[in-house]
Design a protein around this motif. Sequence first.
Motif, PDB file in Angstrom:
ATOM      1  N   ALA A  29      80.603  80.461  65.961  1.00 31.04           N
ATOM      2  CA  ALA A  29      79.436  80.468  65.057  1.00 31.04           C
ATOM      3  C   ALA A  29      78.200  79.954  65.786  1.00 31.04           C
ATOM      4  O   ALA A  29      78.296  79.081  66.643  1.00 31.04           O
ATOM      5  CB  ALA A  29      79.729  79.577  63.857  1.00 31.04           C
ATOM      6  N   LYS A  30      77.068  80.499  65.405  1.00 28.33           N
ATOM      7  CA  LYS A  30      75.805  80.063  66.021  1.00 28.33           C
ATOM      8  C   LYS A  30      75.245  78.845  65.283  1.00 28.33           C
ATOM      9  O   LYS A  30      75.578  78.588  64.133  1.00 28.33           O
ATOM     10  CB  LYS A  30      74.785  81.191  65.949  1.00 28.33           C
ATOM     11  N   TYR A  31      74.377  78.127  65.960  1.00 32.37           N
ATOM     12  CA  TYR A  31      73.537  77.092  65.334  1.00 32.37           C
ATOM     13  C   TYR A  31      72.217  77.126  66.089  1.00 32.37           C
ATOM     14  O   TYR A  31      72.129  77.747  67.161  1.00 32.37           O
ATOM     15  CB  TYR A  31      74.215  75.706  65.376  1.00 32.37           C
ATOM     16  N   ILE A  37      66.006  87.563  51.074  1.00 33.37           N
ATOM     17  CA  ILE A  37      66.680  86.385  51.649  1.00 33.37           C
ATOM     18  C   ILE A  37      65.613  85.679  52.476  1.00 33.37           C
ATOM     19  O   ILE A  37      65.420  84.479  52.396  1.00 33.37           O
ATOM     20  CB  ILE A  37      67.885  86.817  52.523  1.00 33.37           C
ATOM     21  N   LYS A  38      64.883  86.477  53.253  1.00 35.06           N
ATOM     22  CA  LYS A  38      63.712  85.985  53.988  1.00 35.06           C
ATOM     23  C   LYS A  38      62.473  86.485  53.258  1.00 35.06           C
ATOM     24  O   LYS A  38      62.453  87.632  52.792  1.00 35.06           O
ATOM     25  CB  LYS A  38      63.691  86.598  55.383  1.00 35.06           C
ATOM     26  N   ARG A  39      61.448  85.645  53.184  1.00 33.73           N
ATOM     27  CA  ARG A  39      60.195  86.053  52.538  1.00 33.73           C
ATOM     28  C   ARG A  39      59.107  86.287  53.565  1.00 33.73           C
ATOM     29  O   ARG A  39      58.063  86.844  53.255  1.00 33.73           O
ATOM     30  CB  ARG A  39      59.713  84.951  51.591  1.00 33.73           C
ATOM     31  N   ASP A  75      62.616  92.701  67.748  1.00 34.78           N
ATOM     32  CA  ASP A  75      63.960  92.503  68.313  1.00 34.78           C
ATOM     33  C   ASP A  75      64.893  91.786  67.340  1.00 34.78           C
ATOM     34  O   ASP A  75      65.911  91.233  67.740  1.00 34.78           O
ATOM     35  CB  ASP A  75      63.871  91.665  69.602  1.00 34.78           C
ATOM     36  N   SER A  76      64.509  91.742  66.069  1.00 37.59           N
ATOM     37  CA  SER A  76      65.295  91.002  65.086  1.00 37.59           C
ATOM     38  C   SER A  76      66.102  91.972  64.217  1.00 37.59           C
ATOM     39  O   SER A  76      65.578  92.565  63.276  1.00 37.59           O
ATOM     40  CB  SER A  76      64.338  90.165  64.209  1.00 37.59           C
ATOM     41  N   PRO A  77      67.388  92.166  64.526  1.00 35.52           N
ATOM     42  CA  PRO A  77      68.164  93.185  63.807  1.00 35.52           C
ATOM     43  C   PRO A  77      68.360  92.882  62.321  1.00 35.52           C
ATOM     44  O   PRO A  77      68.542  93.790  61.521  1.00 35.52           O
ATOM     45  CB  PRO A  77      69.511  93.185  64.544  1.00 35.52           C
TER      46      PRO A  77
END
Length: 322
Positions: free
Chosen positions: A112-114, A223-225, A211-213
């Motif tokens: 998992a990423k952080y 989810i993102k505004r 570059d943000s898939p």
Amino acid sequence: MYKAIKMTEITRLESVFQDKVDKEIKVEAMDWMPEAYRKTNLRQISQHAHSEVVGMLPEGNWITRAPSLKRKAILIAKVQDEAGHGLYLYSAAETLGSSREEMVADLLMGKAKYSSIFNYPTLTWADMGAIGWLVDGAAILNQVMLCRTSYGPYARAMVRICKEESFHQRQGFEALLELSRGTTEQKAMCQDAINRWWWPSLMMFGPKDSDSPNSELSMKWKIKRKTNDELRQQFVDMIAQQVKILGMTLPDSELKWNDKRGHFDFGEINWEEFWNVVKGNGPCNKQRLHARRAAHDNGSWVREAAVAYAEKKAAAKKQKVA
Ligand code: BYC
């Protein structure tokens, strides 16, 4: 035939779902949601929880070396807050069908990423100020937006987190302000910390929008505004002004107010460094995972005791009923 009907039904459900999101009605755990919406939220919330927990390490490193009792008390409170944030977020993520044990196992296995930011070392006391001002400052811009995210449990967790984060940012700025008004050595320490934390803080917002898939769907589903680049620009505009109060500079020769855009222009981020850190090859990635694994192993007796206590209580309750 069956498959065709099923697909039509899914399309209808997706349309009802999008309509709800567009009308700003929060999505709750028991509501129908597209599988990709569930997965994206689970990915982001669990990564966010891991970031809070791993984020305790660089600061925890300075608790025993804080320069005064006041600074030590503040730092302990801040690190405890981060632990709490991790817990609210793991709980929010659990509503999406994964257990905390599974999420923690993914972190400890390196799956998992952080946040990339926590893979940089904290070399001097001034880093505590720089983390508060820049790292929490970047985090809070992102998190204020997330208070309005479409998934209810995530949005509600963010409200309390944001209140605490704003204290974190202020204490960081105040710690740097004191250094900036101190001796020549303290001023140099302050500038050095700003120089080292500036670019990694900009990387916290993620890759460029192009570059943000994940951004396109996350924006559609609210989810993102705001996009990664919008938030990054907002951060640069805010910090470029605040740094003047400290009498310090940001390490970017291209940082300049652009009247036409109504924003500060800034230099190019070293994306190679960013991806390198994200892939596990930053200065402290191995050290951070090692520390988390050791904490998990050393804490096993607490988990065992909690299970034994729960079993004892359940048995006593059963006996009472009988
Ligand atoms: N670091 O498509 P993108 C705190 C990954 S802690 C590592 O733009 P997304 C604090 C990304 O996951 C607060 N990885 O992704 C605690 C994706 O990979 P996967 C931390 C990154 O999700 C203690 C890939 O790159 N805040 O405040 O749409 C002490 C492509 O990116 C990073 C949060 O966690 C990164 N910086 O947008 C002090 C905020 N950036 O998963 C302070 C919640 C990107 O597809 N998270 N990646 O394999 C978010 O808002 C979003 O996940 C991001 C990325 C804006 C970070």
